[in-house]
Write a protein that holds these residues in place. Structure first.
Motif, PDB file in Angstrom:
ATOM      1  N   LYS A 134       7.271  -6.883   2.860  1.00  0.00           N
ATOM      2  CA  LYS A 134       6.175  -7.048   1.914  1.00  0.00           C
ATOM      3  C   LYS A 134       4.858  -6.596   2.528  1.00  0.00           C
ATOM      4  CE  LYS A 134       8.360 -10.971  -0.402  1.00  0.00           C
ATOM      5  NZ  LYS A 134       8.217 -12.402  -0.777  1.00  0.00           N
ATOM      6  N   LYS A 135       4.038  -5.981   1.692  1.00  0.00           N
ATOM      7  CA  LYS A 135       2.740  -5.486   2.132  1.00  0.00           C
ATOM      8  C   LYS A 135       1.702  -5.841   1.078  1.00  0.00           C
ATOM      9  CE  LYS A 135       0.246  -2.882   4.997  1.00  0.00           C
ATOM     10  NZ  LYS A 135       0.058  -3.235   6.428  1.00  0.00           N
ATOM     11  N   VAL A 136       0.602  -6.426   1.520  1.00  0.00           N
ATOM     12  CA  VAL A 136      -0.464  -6.772   0.578  1.00  0.00           C
ATOM     13  C   VAL A 136      -1.049  -5.485   0.002  1.00  0.00           C
ATOM     14  CG1 VAL A 136      -2.690  -7.917   0.280  1.00  0.00           C
ATOM     15  CG2 VAL A 136      -1.004  -8.868   1.848  1.00  0.00           C
ATOM     16  N   SER A 137      -1.184  -5.427  -1.311  1.00  0.00           N
ATOM     17  CA  SER A 137      -1.707  -4.228  -1.956  1.00  0.00           C
ATOM     18  C   SER A 137      -3.209  -4.086  -1.720  1.00  0.00           C
ATOM     19  CB  SER A 137      -1.432  -4.283  -3.466  1.00  0.00           C
ATOM     20  OG  SER A 137      -2.161  -5.334  -4.062  1.00  0.00           O
ATOM     21  N   LYS A 138      -3.698  -2.866  -1.846  1.00  0.00           N
ATOM     22  CA  LYS A 138      -5.135  -2.614  -1.692  1.00  0.00           C
ATOM     23  C   LYS A 138      -5.931  -3.353  -2.759  1.00  0.00           C
ATOM     24  CE  LYS A 138      -4.703   1.949   0.476  1.00  0.00           C
ATOM     25  NZ  LYS A 138      -5.038   3.401   0.373  1.00  0.00           N
ATOM     26  N   LYS A 139      -5.361  -3.456  -3.963  1.00  0.00           N
ATOM     27  CA  LYS A 139      -6.031  -4.160  -5.046  1.00  0.00           C
ATOM     28  C   LYS A 139      -6.200  -5.638  -4.714  1.00  0.00           C
ATOM     29  CE  LYS A 139      -5.677  -5.184  -9.992  1.00  0.00           C
ATOM     30  NZ  LYS A 139      -4.872  -4.980 -11.235  1.00  0.00           N
ATOM     31  N   ALA A 140      -5.141  -6.256  -4.162  1.00  0.00           N
ATOM     32  CA  ALA A 140      -5.216  -7.672  -3.801  1.00  0.00           C
ATOM     33  C   ALA A 140      -6.207  -7.896  -2.659  1.00  0.00           C
ATOM     34  CB  ALA A 140      -3.828  -8.186  -3.406  1.00  0.00           C
ATOM     35  N   LEU A 141      -6.211  -6.976  -1.676  1.00  0.00           N
ATOM     36  CA  LEU A 141      -7.166  -7.089  -0.573  1.00  0.00           C
ATOM     37  C   LEU A 141      -8.601  -6.997  -1.075  1.00  0.00           C
ATOM     38  CD1 LEU A 141      -5.476  -4.914   2.214  1.00  0.00           C
ATOM     39  CD2 LEU A 141      -5.905  -7.373   2.309  1.00  0.00           C
TER      40      LEU A 141
END
Length: 284
Positions: free
Chosen positions: A12-19
């Protein structure tokens, strides 16, 4: 099939939008529902909400993860952005099965919030803001609005991009940021910043705090002239030390301190200390 295998390997990788949403939630809401009991706890929860929703699909997993960030939290908001970024990296690692529990995350948060508060208070509150205000007050002479415009624009630009840099740097570093921030090198950095901040505050107090008396002495001359001969700017120094003593030693709030100074000003004007008055010489 090959694409699925690669995705599973990467985890899993945090999305740029969520960041981005997480950072902006902290930027705008780090003092959300602020109270003496919780301080910045709810602002932290709001900033971590997009991350948790992005990493976990089940509501119960999201609730469990958010419970981690319900512990007390308080630090300097600008430099403290790095702590939010660090815990985002830790939460991402936990979502991928790493041996990271609530105690680990909260231990890192508690260990970082004190040292970063010291750095932030010295660098931001004690150094940067007084410098910007000093420039702004100089530009405001004669009633010019340039000082206010300068401060609003420059401070918000520096705060936004500085907080963004700290947040993403913390996310990139993850747990490795701890040693860099609380190790021996950080101690030397904090001491140096405190020294610079102390000099800046002293210079600002000497430049912008202006207090004088017009009392006439019995033998001729003024009390102000005598004080200046002994120690120039003695009255401003005394009032600055009084404010520091009230707020740090007696825990008096800034508002109450200002009210105390207002009362002193009224009393001083009434007895003539801050106005035109003469001390009569004793008669035989």
């Amino acid at each position: 099939m090959a694409e699925n295998t690669v995705a599973a390997k990467e985890g899993k990788k945090v999305s740029k939008k969520a960041l981005s949403k997480s950072f902006h939630n902290w930027y705008y809401g780090n003092l959300t529902c602020f109270s003496q009991e919780h301080m910045q706890t709810f602002g932290y929860l709001v900033s971590m909400l997009p991350i948790v929703e992005d990493l976990y699909d089940k509501k119960e997993d999201q609730q469990r993860a958010l419970t981690t960030y319900s512990a007390f939290f308080n630090t300097e908001p600008q430099i403290g952005s790095m702590i939010v970024g660090v815990t985002v990296g830790l939460e991402e690692a936990r979502a991928n099965g790493e041996a990271i529990d609530d105690e680990t995350i909260n231990g890192i948060r508690a260990g970082l919030m004190g040292p970063l508060a010291g750095i932030g208070d010295s660098l931001i509150v004690g150094t940067l803001i007084p410098i910007l205000l000093g420039i702004a007050m100089g530009l405001s002479e004669g009633g010019s609005p340039l000082g206010a415009i300068f401060y609003i624009v420059v401070w918000n630009l520096l705060a936004y991009f500085g907080m963004r840099l700290a947040y993403y740097r913390g996310y990139d570093l993850g747990g490795a940021a701890v040693e860099a921030l609380v190790g021996p090198n950080a101690t030397a950095l904090r001491d140096a910043i405190v020294m610079v901040g102390t000099m800046v505050i002293g210079a600002v107090a000497a430049t912008w705090v202006s207090i004088s008396t017009s009392l006439q002495l019995p033998g001729g001359g003024t009390l102000q002239g005598t004080l200046d001969g002994i120690y120039p700017k003695l009255l401003p120094l005394g009032f600055t030390i009084l404010c520091w003593w009230l707020m740090t030693k007696k825990k008096v709030s800034p508002i109450v301190t200002m009210l105390i100074l207002l009362v002193i000003a009224f009393l001083g004007a009434a007895v003539g200390f801050f106005g035109a008055a003469t001390i009569a010489a004793p008669t035989a």
